[in-house]
Design a protein around this motif. Sequence first.
Motif, PDB file in Angstrom:
ATOM      1  N   LYS A   1       0.572  -0.412  -0.055  1.00  0.00           N
ATOM      2  CA  LYS A   1       0.200  -0.061  -0.283  1.00  0.00           C
ATOM      3  C   LYS A   1       1.083   1.255  -0.336  1.00  0.00           C
ATOM      4  O   LYS A   1       0.389   2.280  -0.582  1.00  0.00           O
ATOM      5  N   PRO A   2       2.020   1.617   0.844  1.00  0.00           N
ATOM      6  CA  PRO A   2       2.601   2.582   0.584  1.00  0.00           C
ATOM      7  C   PRO A   2       3.502   2.777  -0.613  1.00  0.00           C
ATOM      8  O   PRO A   2       3.380   4.119  -1.232  1.00  0.00           O
ATOM      9  N   ILE A   3       3.528   1.646  -1.120  1.00  0.00           N
ATOM     10  CA  ILE A   3       4.583   1.755  -2.503  1.00  0.00           C
ATOM     11  C   ILE A   3       3.536   2.273  -3.341  1.00  0.00           C
ATOM     12  O   ILE A   3       3.435   3.493  -4.616  1.00  0.00           O
TER      13      ILE A   3
ATOM     14  N   MET B   1      -4.901 -10.246 -11.063  1.00  0.00           N
ATOM     15  CA  MET B   1      -4.958  -9.164 -10.785  1.00  0.00           C
ATOM     16  C   MET B   1      -3.841  -8.893  -9.798  1.00  0.00           C
ATOM     17  O   MET B   1      -2.805  -9.483  -9.100  1.00  0.00           O
ATOM     18  N   GLU B   2      -2.870  -7.441 -10.102  1.00  0.00           N
ATOM     19  CA  GLU B   2      -2.119  -6.950  -9.763  1.00  0.00           C
ATOM     20  C   GLU B   2      -2.483  -5.835  -8.347  1.00  0.00           C
ATOM     21  O   GLU B   2      -2.805  -5.207  -8.415  1.00  0.00           O
ATOM     22  N   SER B   3      -2.561  -6.896  -7.096  1.00  0.00           N
ATOM     23  CA  SER B   3      -3.494  -6.149  -5.790  1.00  0.00           C
ATOM     24  C   SER B   3      -2.413  -5.198  -5.496  1.00  0.00           C
ATOM     25  O   SER B   3      -1.699  -5.156  -4.627  1.00  0.00           O
ATOM     26  N   GLY B   4      -2.994  -3.892  -5.516  1.00  0.00           N
ATOM     27  CA  GLY B   4      -2.098  -2.352  -5.184  1.00  0.00           C
ATOM     28  C   GLY B   4      -2.187  -2.581  -3.849  1.00  0.00           C
ATOM     29  O   GLY B   4      -1.574  -1.221  -2.715  1.00  0.00           O
ATOM     30  N   GLY B   5      -3.326  -2.822  -3.565  1.00  0.00           N
ATOM     31  CA  GLY B   5      -3.979  -3.419  -1.585  1.00  0.00           C
ATOM     32  C   GLY B   5      -2.921  -3.960  -1.022  1.00  0.00           C
ATOM     33  O   GLY B   5      -2.476  -4.728   0.365  1.00  0.00           O
ATOM     34  N   GLY B   6      -2.743  -5.743  -1.969  1.00  0.00           N
ATOM     35  CA  GLY B   6      -1.519  -6.527  -1.140  1.00  0.00           C
ATOM     36  C   GLY B   6      -0.817  -7.779  -1.883  1.00  0.00           C
ATOM     37  O   GLY B   6      -0.528  -8.509  -1.870  1.00  0.00           O
ATOM     38  N   GLY B   7      -0.833  -7.361  -2.666  1.00  0.00           N
ATOM     39  CA  GLY B   7       0.858  -8.268  -3.689  1.00  0.00           C
ATOM     40  C   GLY B   7       2.069  -8.368  -4.272  1.00  0.00           C
ATOM     41  O   GLY B   7       1.504  -9.297  -4.509  1.00  0.00           O
ATOM     42  N   LEU B   8       1.868  -7.500  -3.701  1.00  0.00           N
ATOM     43  CA  LEU B   8       4.020  -7.721  -4.224  1.00  0.00           C
ATOM     44  C   LEU B   8       3.947  -8.514  -3.195  1.00  0.00           C
ATOM     45  O   LEU B   8       4.225  -8.526  -1.912  1.00  0.00           O
ATOM     46  N   VAL B   9       5.342  -9.333  -3.697  1.00  0.00           N
ATOM     47  CA  VAL B   9       6.083 -10.171  -2.658  1.00  0.00           C
ATOM     48  C   VAL B   9       7.684  -9.170  -2.606  1.00  0.00           C
ATOM     49  O   VAL B   9       8.096  -8.500  -3.864  1.00  0.00           O
ATOM     50  N   SER B  10       8.298  -9.430  -1.350  1.00  0.00           N
ATOM     51  CA  SER B  10       9.896  -8.244  -1.537  1.00  0.00           C
ATOM     52  C   SER B  10      11.375  -9.007  -0.688  1.00  0.00           C
ATOM     53  O   SER B  10      10.595 -10.230  -0.523  1.00  0.00           O
ATOM     54  N   THR B  11      11.894  -8.564  -0.476  1.00  0.00           N
ATOM     55  CA  THR B  11      13.139  -9.059  -0.001  1.00  0.00           C
ATOM     56  C   THR B  11      13.280  -7.748   1.053  1.00  0.00           C
ATOM     57  O   THR B  11      12.525  -6.261   1.069  1.00  0.00           O
TER      58      THR B  11
END
Length: 408
Positions: free
Chosen positions: A93-95, A277-287
């Motif tokens: 969400k912040p991104i 769906m590319e969820s702007g609310g919760g879809g990212l993976v990261s390190t």
Amino acid sequence: MTPQQAATKQPAAPQTPPLPQAKPESLGLSPLRLQRMSDAFKREIDKGTLPGATVMVARRGQIGWFEALGRQNPATSAPMAQNSIFRIFSMTKPIVSVGIMMLIEDGHFLLSDAVAKFIPEFADQKVGVEHNGKLDLVPLKRAMTVQDLLRHTSGITYDHTGNSLVQQLYQQSRLRSRKISNAEHAALVASLPLMCQPGAEWNYSRSTDILGRIIEVVSGKTLSAFLTERILAPLQMAETAFHTGPENAGRLAEPFLIDPWNGEKVQLFNMLEQPVMESGGGGLVSTTMDYARFCQMLLNGGVLDGNRLIGRKTLELMASDHLAPDVKVDSPLMPAGHGFGLGFAVRTHQGMAPFPGSLGQFFWSGVAGTFFWIDPAENMFAVFMMQGPGQREYIRTLLRDLVYAAVE
């Protein structure tokens, strides 16, 4: 190497450059107390509370502590690593909120613009008012705005934060599907009644998913393409995306199959599967290091390595409380002594909250246990990554207690 070999050689995968590191004591952090923090998390791991975690504390532009603890996956013996990959859920969400504010800085629209200007389906929305066990649909008193979406005063909700009649409609819909497009998702949300009038209440919600769709409409690009071009690539966050490739299958952090506290089955999405769906609310993976670069940019007032992503005054606006005194807030996600800005929770009182911090500190977290905060007063940020949904609230408070105990 022959010319043929050179022609067929695959380019090396992009690497996330690490932030500079320094000894904790040179940054005004107590090594002894940071070690106590480490020991506390090791005790949690030994108790079987969480499989493993990474914890990073940075101050004055340098990392003073970065450690990987426990196991990356409880089903294997592989240790947690500093470059393990996590589902960051709502730390997406912040991104996305920064992305929306970039488009405002570009002059494409205003915070006060109606959401229906970009997604016409929202023009016909009604508010669902419960009366004698049934929903009465009443008209909007005012239009939902982009600012409402950013601060979660839109009237939109989540299906998992309660069981009201509106939320039951959410639960019966296809909103959780990863196989619908952002456009389909937004239209589906618009077809459902709101929890309340826009601006009346703070309800944590799918609002940031709608912001992701607005980014697509305004930019003419997919959300992933926009985020990569404007935020992830400039910050060299090389391993943040809506899924990761099969070559990274051995780096995925996983939760316990059964929650150690409540005995419920834990089900998180497959990070190797590319969603529609590319969820702007919760879809990212990261390190951890990828997200640390985002945090350092925020702490620096919108710039990293000489590359400005967002204006200092725009970021100040985002990290300010945007909830009027008459906005109803009734959620465990909003601690006492805090408000909410444009994409972050913001500390508004030195006291009241049951944990330490600083006025103006801003932060958010993810449902699987990831967490970060930015503390401009102490020139410090922290990033914590785990995949332990049931332990997230306890661990967030524990982390704050332990990190602030180490600040000299």
